[in-house]
Design an enzyme around this catalytic site. Structure first.
Site, short mmCIF file in Angstrom:
data_model
loop_
_atom_site.label_atom_id
_atom_site.label_comp_id
_atom_site.label_asym_id
_atom_site.label_seq_id
_atom_site.Cartn_x
_atom_site.Cartn_y
_atom_site.Cartn_z
N ALA A 31 -23.99 3.36 85.30
CA ALA A 31 -25.23 3.88 85.43
C ALA A 31 -24.97 5.10 85.16
CB ALA A 31 -26.02 3.68 86.68
N HIS A 36 -22.41 12.62 84.30
CA HIS A 36 -21.44 12.10 83.77
C HIS A 36 -20.74 12.76 82.22
CE1 HIS A 36 -22.68 8.63 86.38
NE2 HIS A 36 -21.48 8.69 86.85
N GLN A 60 -15.96 0.68 98.81
CA GLN A 60 -16.36 2.02 99.24
C GLN A 60 -17.95 1.97 99.70
OE1 GLN A 60 -16.09 3.93 95.28
NE2 GLN A 60 -17.63 5.11 95.83
N GLY A 148 -17.57 15.81 89.63
CA GLY A 148 -18.40 16.50 89.93
C GLY A 148 -18.64 17.20 91.32
N LYS A 150 -21.25 17.56 93.02
CA LYS A 150 -22.21 16.91 93.74
C LYS A 150 -21.72 16.10 95.00
CE LYS A 150 -24.67 13.03 92.90
NZ LYS A 150 -24.70 12.33 94.39
N ASP A 151 -20.53 15.28 94.36
CA ASP A 151 -19.88 14.77 95.71
C ASP A 151 -18.91 15.73 96.06
OD1 ASP A 151 -21.14 12.14 95.66
OD2 ASP A 151 -20.52 12.04 93.42
O1 PAF Z 1 -17.99 9.00 92.44
C1 PAF Z 1 -17.97 7.94 91.95
O2 PAF Z 1 -18.64 7.23 91.09
C2 PAF Z 1 -17.02 6.92 92.80
O3 PAF Z 1 -17.06 7.32 94.01
C3 PAF Z 1 -15.45 6.81 92.13
C4 PAF Z 1 -15.09 8.14 92.03
C5 PAF Z 1 -15.84 6.53 90.68
C6 PAF Z 1 -14.81 6.01 92.90
O4 PAF Z 1 -15.29 4.67 92.97
#
Ligand code: PAF
Length: 283
Positions: A31, A36, A60, A148, A150-151
């Site tokens: 997505a 990205h 996760q 990023g 953001k995370d």
């Molecule tokens: O940030 C994300 O999209 C996910 O947490 C990652 C780092 C791809 C791990 O599944």
């Protein structure tokens, strides 16, 4: 652009094609959006080869509905990656990443990093992130990996993972700025799940953080938390989950503005069924 679904085919291709070239890696759950693409652009500038993985990692997700509803559009993602000069895409199945039940278990100890904010509100989430990123790092063995801001907490986790637990792989983990929509909303794959009304209200999340950056010194820590909570919860589509002020990179809780050099305000907000996070440097 080459697309691989299995570890074996990817690694065979690596052996023949990429000897001696610098490899950048950007793990994603698909997505894809401009956030990205900004990582890909930077990775491409700094490396010979850019590898992107698309894998919606089930371990996760601490909420089954979130996993079920997570946006997926592989064809669109592949077209976007091709147009943005990605060299190689890895799109494994769940059984390719987790061949057995044991492989789903994370064995790392991140202490405080997984106990506060996202770790506290999404039990098990960071175990899943650390495990999948570790497995992907070991498969791809990149020189550089890009994430990023953001995370923010995820970035701290992965930097610690690479430096402390996977130091033999010698992967440099880089963080890239948050990319925002015109009204300030931080780009996220989950934004497409918002209704038009929710999408409009969601802009208040970043707008409140911008306000906090300009005004935080007028308030105590507790007063500012209250102000932010009231502003967010005043909107009928928004419900704040947490607002925390922490130091970068230690994630120490801030109780007094004067003491820390780099303070990050981190927020999580429920917008209907969609959970969004954002953050901003206050200092
Ligand atoms: O940030 C994300 O999209 C996910 O947490 C990652 C780092 C791809 C791990 O599944």
């Amino acid at each position: 652009m080459q697309v691989f679904e299995t570890v074996l085919s990817l690694q065979n291709y690596f052996k023949t094609e990429f000897n001696g070239k610098s490899i950048a890696f950007i793990p994603t759950m698909g997505a894809l959006h401009q956030g990205h693409l900004s990582l890909i652009k930077r990775a491409k500038n700094e490396n010979d080869i850019v590898v992107v993985s698309i894998f919606v990692n089930p371990t996760q997700f601490n909420n089954a509905n979130d996993l079920k509803n997570y946006p997926r559009n592989l064809d669109k993602d592949l077209k976007l990656l091709e147009r943005n000069n990605c060299d190689l895409v890895f799109t494994p199945s769940v059984s390719e990443i987790y061949p057995d039940e044991n492989s789903k278990k994370s064995t790392y100890n991140f202490g405080k990093i997984v106990e506060v904010m996202e770790g506290k509100f999404r039990p098990g989430h960071f175990d899943g992130v650390a495990n999948v990123v570790s497995r992907l790092f070991k498969i791809i063995k990149p020189d550089n990996a890009y994430f990023g801001q953001k995370d923010f907490q995820q970035y701290i986790l992965i930097k610690t993972l690479a430096d402390k637990y996977l130091s033999d792989l010698n992967i440099q983990v880089h963080r890239c700025p948050i990319i925002r929509e015109e009204d300030g909303l931080a780009m996220s794959s989950r934004n497409v799940l918002l209704s038009p009304e929710q999408r409009k209200s969601a802009a208040l999340i970043s707008q409140t953080l911008f306000w906090a950056k300009d005004n935080y010194q007028k308030y105590t820590v507790d007063e500012l938390k209250k102000q932010i909570t009231n502003k967010i919860n005043a909107d009928k589509y928004l419900k704040i989950e947490y607002i925390e002020f922490v130091s970068d990179p230690e994630l120490n809780e801030i109780t007094n503005w004067g003491l820390e050099q780099k303070i990050v305000a981190c927020i999580a907000v429920q917008v209907g069924d969609v959970r969004l996070i954002d953050n901003i440097y206050l200092s």
